[in-house]
Design a protein around this motif. Structure first.
Motif, PDB file in Angstrom:
ATOM      1  N   CYS A  29       0.853  -1.185   0.000  1.00  9.44           N
ATOM      2  CA  CYS A  29       0.000   0.000   0.000  1.00  9.44           C
ATOM      3  C   CYS A  29       0.885   1.229   0.000  1.00  9.44           C
ATOM      4  CB  CYS A  29      -0.891   0.023   1.243  1.00  9.44           C
ATOM      5  SG  CYS A  29      -2.108  -1.297   1.316  1.00  9.44           S
ATOM      6  N   GLY A  30       0.326   2.338  -0.435  1.00 15.05           N
ATOM      7  CA  GLY A  30       1.049   3.601  -0.426  1.00 15.05           C
ATOM      8  C   GLY A  30       0.624   4.463  -1.589  1.00 15.05           C
ATOM      9  N   SER A  31       1.063   5.675  -1.573  1.00 19.07           N
ATOM     10  CA  SER A  31       0.768   6.604  -2.650  1.00 19.07           C
ATOM     11  C   SER A  31       1.403   6.106  -3.944  1.00 19.07           C
ATOM     12  CB  SER A  31       1.328   7.991  -2.310  1.00 19.07           C
ATOM     13  OG  SER A  31       1.231   8.845  -3.435  1.00 19.07           O
ATOM     14  N   LEU A  79     -10.985   0.803  -8.249  1.00 18.68           N
ATOM     15  CA  LEU A  79      -9.648   0.372  -7.844  1.00 18.68           C
ATOM     16  C   LEU A  79      -9.499   0.373  -6.322  1.00 18.68           C
ATOM     17  CD1 LEU A  79      -7.430   2.172 -10.513  1.00 18.68           C
ATOM     18  CD2 LEU A  79      -8.074  -0.253 -10.432  1.00 18.68           C
ATOM     19  N   ASP A  80     -10.121   1.332  -5.649  1.00 20.81           N
ATOM     20  CA  ASP A  80     -10.084   1.362  -4.181  1.00 20.81           C
ATOM     21  C   ASP A  80     -10.735   0.096  -3.611  1.00 20.81           C
ATOM     22  OD1 ASP A  80      -8.795   3.800  -4.216  1.00 20.81           O
ATOM     23  OD2 ASP A  80     -10.578   4.973  -3.680  1.00 20.81           O
ATOM     24  N   GLU A  81     -11.872  -0.299  -4.173  1.00 21.61           N
ATOM     25  CA  GLU A  81     -12.544  -1.527  -3.726  1.00 21.61           C
ATOM     26  C   GLU A  81     -11.694  -2.758  -4.040  1.00 21.61           C
ATOM     27  OE1 GLU A  81     -15.244  -2.183  -1.783  1.00 21.61           O
ATOM     28  OE2 GLU A  81     -15.039  -0.038  -1.459  1.00 21.61           O
ATOM     29  N   LEU A  82     -11.084  -2.768  -5.201  1.00 17.59           N
ATOM     30  CA  LEU A  82     -10.209  -3.881  -5.569  1.00 17.59           C
ATOM     31  C   LEU A  82      -9.039  -3.988  -4.595  1.00 17.59           C
ATOM     32  CD1 LEU A  82      -9.507  -6.131  -7.606  1.00 17.59           C
ATOM     33  CD2 LEU A  82      -8.265  -4.397  -8.926  1.00 17.59           C
ATOM     34  N   HIS A  83      -8.482  -2.852  -4.211  1.00 16.68           N
ATOM     35  CA  HIS A  83      -7.343  -2.874  -3.288  1.00 16.68           C
ATOM     36  C   HIS A  83      -7.771  -3.367  -1.905  1.00 16.68           C
ATOM     37  CE1 HIS A  83      -3.122  -2.096  -2.866  1.00 16.68           C
ATOM     38  NE2 HIS A  83      -3.351  -1.548  -1.687  1.00 16.68           N
ATOM     39  N   ARG A  84      -8.978  -3.018  -1.487  1.00 13.30           N
ATOM     40  CA  ARG A  84      -9.491  -3.547  -0.213  1.00 13.30           C
ATOM     41  C   ARG A  84      -9.592  -5.074  -0.282  1.00 13.30           C
ATOM     42  NH1 ARG A  84     -12.166  -0.725   3.870  1.00 13.30           N
ATOM     43  NH2 ARG A  84     -11.835   1.499   3.723  1.00 13.30           N
ATOM     44  N   VAL A  95       3.447  -0.908   3.887  1.00 10.11           N
ATOM     45  CA  VAL A  95       3.224   0.461   3.427  1.00 10.11           C
ATOM     46  C   VAL A  95       4.556   1.026   2.960  1.00 10.11           C
ATOM     47  CG1 VAL A  95       2.398   2.761   4.048  1.00 10.11           C
ATOM     48  CG2 VAL A  95       1.310   0.730   5.041  1.00 10.11           C
ATOM     49  N   VAL A  96       4.564   1.504   1.716  1.00  8.62           N
ATOM     50  CA  VAL A  96       5.774   2.010   1.082  1.00  8.62           C
ATOM     51  C   VAL A  96       5.721   3.532   1.028  1.00  8.62           C
ATOM     52  CG1 VAL A  96       7.066   2.071  -1.093  1.00  8.62           C
ATOM     53  CG2 VAL A  96       6.102  -0.085  -0.277  1.00  8.62           C
ATOM     54  N   GLY A  97       6.849   4.155   1.335  1.00  4.06           N
ATOM     55  CA  GLY A  97       6.978   5.594   1.186  1.00  4.06           C
ATOM     56  C   GLY A  97       7.018   6.347   2.499  1.00  4.06           C
ATOM     57  N   ASP A  98       7.434   7.610   2.380  1.00  2.00           N
ATOM     58  CA  ASP A  98       7.590   8.450   3.565  1.00  2.00           C
ATOM     59  C   ASP A  98       6.451   9.459   3.705  1.00  2.00           C
ATOM     60  OD1 ASP A  98       8.181  10.150   1.495  1.00  2.00           O
ATOM     61  OD2 ASP A  98      10.185  10.687   2.205  1.00  2.00           O
ATOM     62  N   TYR A  99       5.334   9.162   3.056  1.00  2.00           N
ATOM     63  CA  TYR A  99       4.154  10.023   3.097  1.00  2.00           C
ATOM     64  C   TYR A  99       2.924   9.128   3.167  1.00  2.00           C
ATOM     65  CZ  TYR A  99       0.208  12.555   1.081  1.00  2.00           C
ATOM     66  OH  TYR A  99      -1.035  13.070   0.849  1.00  2.00           O
ATOM     67  N   ILE A 100       1.972   9.481   4.021  1.00  2.00           N
ATOM     68  CA  ILE A 100       0.709   8.754   4.147  1.00  2.00           C
ATOM     69  C   ILE A 100      -0.427   9.727   3.840  1.00  2.00           C
ATOM     70  CG2 ILE A 100      -0.818   7.452   5.682  1.00  2.00           C
ATOM     71  CD1 ILE A 100       1.784   5.993   5.231  1.00  2.00           C
ATOM     72  N   GLY A 101      -1.117   9.494   2.729  1.00  2.00           N
ATOM     73  CA  GLY A 101      -2.280  10.305   2.373  1.00  2.00           C
ATOM     74  C   GLY A 101      -3.551   9.675   2.916  1.00  2.00           C
ATOM     75  N   ASP A 102      -4.673  10.300   2.593  1.00  2.00           N
ATOM     76  CA  ASP A 102      -5.960   9.836   3.102  1.00  2.00           C
ATOM     77  C   ASP A 102      -6.284   8.407   2.671  1.00  2.00           C
ATOM     78  OD1 ASP A 102      -6.358  12.247   4.408  1.00  2.00           O
ATOM     79  OD2 ASP A 102      -7.595  13.097   2.798  1.00  2.00           O
ATOM     80  N   SER A 103      -6.043   8.079   1.404  1.00  2.00           N
ATOM     81  CA  SER A 103      -6.356   6.732   0.913  1.00  2.00           C
ATOM     82  C   SER A 103      -5.524   5.677   1.633  1.00  2.00           C
ATOM     83  CB  SER A 103      -6.110   6.627  -0.597  1.00  2.00           C
ATOM     84  OG  SER A 103      -7.046   7.405  -1.299  1.00  2.00           O
ATOM     85  N   THR A 104      -4.238   5.932   1.757  1.00  2.00           N
ATOM     86  CA  THR A 104      -3.365   4.973   2.431  1.00  2.00           C
ATOM     87  C   THR A 104      -3.718   4.874   3.915  1.00  2.00           C
ATOM     88  OG1 THR A 104      -1.605   5.441   0.850  1.00  2.00           O
ATOM     89  CG2 THR A 104      -0.962   4.336   2.899  1.00  2.00           C
ATOM     90  N   ARG A 105      -4.020   5.989   4.532  1.00  2.00           N
ATOM     91  CA  ARG A 105      -4.436   5.997   5.946  1.00  2.00           C
ATOM     92  C   ARG A 105      -5.681   5.121   6.119  1.00  2.00           C
ATOM     93  NH1 ARG A 105      -2.557   9.536   9.283  1.00  2.00           N
ATOM     94  NH2 ARG A 105      -2.087  10.986   7.602  1.00  2.00           N
ATOM     95  N   SER A 106      -6.613   5.229   5.183  1.00  2.00           N
ATOM     96  CA  SER A 106      -7.830   4.427   5.223  1.00  2.00           C
ATOM     97  C   SER A 106      -7.510   2.932   5.039  1.00  2.00           C
ATOM     98  CB  SER A 106      -8.792   4.906   4.129  1.00  2.00           C
ATOM     99  OG  SER A 106      -9.899   4.058   4.035  1.00  2.00           O
ATOM    100  N   GLU A 107      -6.585   2.618   4.155  1.00  2.00           N
ATOM    101  CA  GLU A 107      -6.187   1.220   3.935  1.00  2.00           C
ATOM    102  C   GLU A 107      -5.519   0.636   5.181  1.00  2.00           C
ATOM    103  OE1 GLU A 107      -5.465   1.858  -0.850  1.00  2.00           O
ATOM    104  OE2 GLU A 107      -3.730   1.701   0.477  1.00  2.00           O
ATOM    105  N   ILE A 108      -4.689   1.427   5.844  1.00  2.00           N
ATOM    106  CA  ILE A 108      -4.029   0.978   7.076  1.00  2.00           C
ATOM    107  C   ILE A 108      -5.086   0.681   8.145  1.00  2.00           C
ATOM    108  CG2 ILE A 108      -2.525   1.697   8.991  1.00  2.00           C
ATOM    109  CD1 ILE A 108      -0.987   3.401   6.820  1.00  2.00           C
ATOM    110  N   ALA A 109      -6.025   1.599   8.302  1.00  2.00           N
ATOM    111  CA  ALA A 109      -7.086   1.400   9.300  1.00  2.00           C
ATOM    112  C   ALA A 109      -7.905   0.157   8.970  1.00  2.00           C
ATOM    113  CB  ALA A 109      -7.979   2.638   9.373  1.00  2.00           C
ATOM    114  N   TYR A 110      -8.208  -0.043   7.694  1.00  2.00           N
ATOM    115  CA  TYR A 110      -8.979  -1.209   7.277  1.00  2.00           C
ATOM    116  C   TYR A 110      -8.207  -2.495   7.581  1.00  2.00           C
ATOM    117  CZ  TYR A 110     -11.667  -4.381   4.307  1.00  2.00           C
ATOM    118  OH  TYR A 110     -12.413  -5.430   3.842  1.00  2.00           O
ATOM    119  N   ALA A 111      -6.927  -2.516   7.219  1.00  2.00           N
ATOM    120  CA  ALA A 111      -6.101  -3.704   7.479  1.00  2.00           C
ATOM    121  C   ALA A 111      -6.047  -4.009   8.969  1.00  2.00           C
ATOM    122  CB  ALA A 111      -4.692  -3.491   6.930  1.00  2.00           C
TER     123      ALA A 111
END
Length: 130
Positions: A29-31, A79-84, A95-111
Protein backbone atom coordinates in the motif's frame (compact mmCIF):
# COMPACT_ATOMS: atom_id res chain seq x y z
CA UNK A 1 -24.72 -32.15 21.51
CA UNK A 2 -21.97 -29.55 21.46
CA UNK A 3 -22.62 -26.39 19.52
CA UNK A 4 -20.07 -25.40 16.94
CA UNK A 5 -19.32 -21.84 16.02
CA UNK A 6 -19.29 -21.14 12.29
CA UNK A 7 -15.99 -19.90 10.94
CA UNK A 8 -15.86 -16.52 9.29
CA UNK A 9 -14.97 -16.33 5.62
CA UNK A 10 -11.58 -14.85 6.59
CA UNK A 11 -10.80 -17.78 8.88
CA UNK A 12 -11.80 -20.20 6.12
CA UNK A 13 -9.55 -18.37 3.68
CA UNK A 14 -6.60 -18.48 6.10
CA UNK A 15 -7.18 -22.17 6.74
CA UNK A 16 -7.35 -22.93 3.01
CA UNK A 17 -4.10 -21.04 2.37
CA UNK A 18 -2.39 -23.08 5.11
CA UNK A 19 -3.79 -26.36 3.79
CA UNK A 20 -2.62 -25.51 0.27
CA UNK A 21 0.82 -24.38 1.53
CA UNK A 22 0.35 -20.95 -0.05
CA UNK A 23 3.33 -18.72 0.78
CA UNK A 24 2.71 -15.60 2.85
CA UNK A 25 0.90 -12.93 0.83
CA UNK A 26 1.96 -9.30 1.23
CA UNK A 27 -0.08 -6.41 -0.14
CA UNK A 28 1.81 -3.22 -0.84
CA UNK A 29 0.00 0.00 0.00
CA UNK A 30 1.05 3.60 -0.43
CA UNK A 31 0.77 6.60 -2.65
CA UNK A 32 1.24 5.88 -6.34
CA UNK A 33 3.94 8.55 -6.29
CA UNK A 34 6.06 5.70 -4.86
CA UNK A 35 5.47 3.23 -7.74
CA UNK A 36 9.22 2.87 -8.41
CA UNK A 37 9.88 2.14 -4.72
CA UNK A 38 6.95 -0.30 -4.72
CA UNK A 39 8.56 -2.18 -7.62
CA UNK A 40 11.85 -2.43 -5.72
CA UNK A 41 10.05 -3.62 -2.57
CA UNK A 42 8.16 -6.17 -4.67
CA UNK A 43 11.47 -7.67 -5.82
CA UNK A 44 12.79 -7.92 -2.24
CA UNK A 45 9.57 -9.44 -0.90
CA UNK A 46 9.39 -11.92 -3.80
CA UNK A 47 13.01 -12.93 -3.26
CA UNK A 48 12.11 -13.56 0.38
CA UNK A 49 9.51 -16.10 -0.78
CA UNK A 50 6.37 -14.01 -0.41
CA UNK A 51 3.56 -13.52 -2.91
CA UNK A 52 3.20 -9.79 -3.56
CA UNK A 53 0.12 -7.86 -4.66
CA UNK A 54 0.23 -4.13 -5.19
CA UNK A 55 -1.55 -1.30 -6.97
CA UNK A 56 -1.81 -2.15 -10.65
CA UNK A 57 -2.64 1.31 -12.00
CA UNK A 58 -1.04 4.67 -11.45
CA UNK A 59 -3.77 7.17 -12.16
CA UNK A 60 -1.21 9.98 -11.96
CA UNK A 61 0.50 8.68 -15.12
CA UNK A 62 -1.12 9.40 -18.47
CA UNK A 63 -3.18 6.57 -19.91
CA UNK A 64 -6.15 6.53 -22.30
CA UNK A 65 -8.10 4.38 -19.82
CA UNK A 66 -8.37 7.28 -17.39
CA UNK A 67 -7.91 10.33 -19.57
CA UNK A 68 -11.55 11.36 -19.09
CA UNK A 69 -11.94 12.86 -15.58
CA UNK A 70 -15.39 11.35 -15.01
CA UNK A 71 -14.20 7.90 -16.09
CA UNK A 72 -11.06 8.34 -13.99
CA UNK A 73 -13.10 9.04 -10.84
CA UNK A 74 -15.28 5.98 -11.44
CA UNK A 75 -12.17 3.89 -12.04
CA UNK A 76 -10.56 5.18 -8.85
CA UNK A 77 -13.58 4.03 -6.85
CA UNK A 78 -13.40 0.57 -8.43
CA UNK A 79 -9.65 0.37 -7.84
CA UNK A 80 -10.08 1.36 -4.18
CA UNK A 81 -12.54 -1.53 -3.73
CA UNK A 82 -10.21 -3.88 -5.57
CA UNK A 83 -7.34 -2.87 -3.29
CA UNK A 84 -9.49 -3.55 -0.21
CA UNK A 85 -10.02 -7.06 -1.60
CA UNK A 86 -6.25 -7.42 -1.92
CA UNK A 87 -5.95 -6.47 1.76
CA UNK A 88 -8.48 -9.16 2.69
CA UNK A 89 -6.55 -11.73 0.64
CA UNK A 90 -3.17 -10.77 2.12
CA UNK A 91 -1.58 -12.00 5.31
CA UNK A 92 0.08 -8.65 5.95
CA UNK A 93 0.34 -5.11 4.62
CA UNK A 94 3.56 -3.31 3.70
CA UNK A 95 3.22 0.46 3.43
CA UNK A 96 5.77 2.01 1.08
CA UNK A 97 6.98 5.59 1.19
CA UNK A 98 7.59 8.45 3.57
CA UNK A 99 4.15 10.02 3.10
CA UNK A 100 0.71 8.75 4.15
CA UNK A 101 -2.28 10.30 2.37
CA UNK A 102 -5.96 9.84 3.10
CA UNK A 103 -6.36 6.73 0.91
CA UNK A 104 -3.36 4.97 2.43
CA UNK A 105 -4.44 6.00 5.95
CA UNK A 106 -7.83 4.43 5.22
CA UNK A 107 -6.19 1.22 3.94
CA UNK A 108 -4.03 0.98 7.08
CA UNK A 109 -7.09 1.40 9.30
CA UNK A 110 -8.98 -1.21 7.28
CA UNK A 111 -6.10 -3.70 7.48
CA UNK A 112 -5.77 -3.20 11.22
CA UNK A 113 -9.54 -3.60 11.67
CA UNK A 114 -9.12 -7.03 10.06
CA UNK A 115 -6.24 -7.87 12.39
CA UNK A 116 -3.63 -7.77 9.62
CA UNK A 117 -0.08 -6.88 10.63
CA UNK A 118 1.16 -3.67 9.01
CA UNK A 119 4.82 -2.97 8.24
CA UNK A 120 6.29 0.30 6.97
CA UNK A 121 9.34 1.08 4.84
CA UNK A 122 9.39 4.32 6.85
CA UNK A 123 8.02 3.45 10.33
CA UNK A 124 8.01 7.09 11.38
CA UNK A 125 4.95 7.71 9.18
CA UNK A 126 2.79 5.12 10.95
CA UNK A 127 -0.37 7.12 11.75
CA UNK A 128 -0.85 5.13 14.96
CA UNK A 129 2.80 5.22 15.96
CA UNK A 130 2.57 1.44 16.46
Amino acid sequence: MASTQLSTAEVKLADAKKELHIPRIVVICGSTRFMAEMAAVEVRETEAGRIVVKPGCDLKSPNPLWSDPVAAQALKSRLDELHRSKIVLADEVLVVGDYIGDSTRSEIAYARSLGKPVRFTHPEVDPDGA
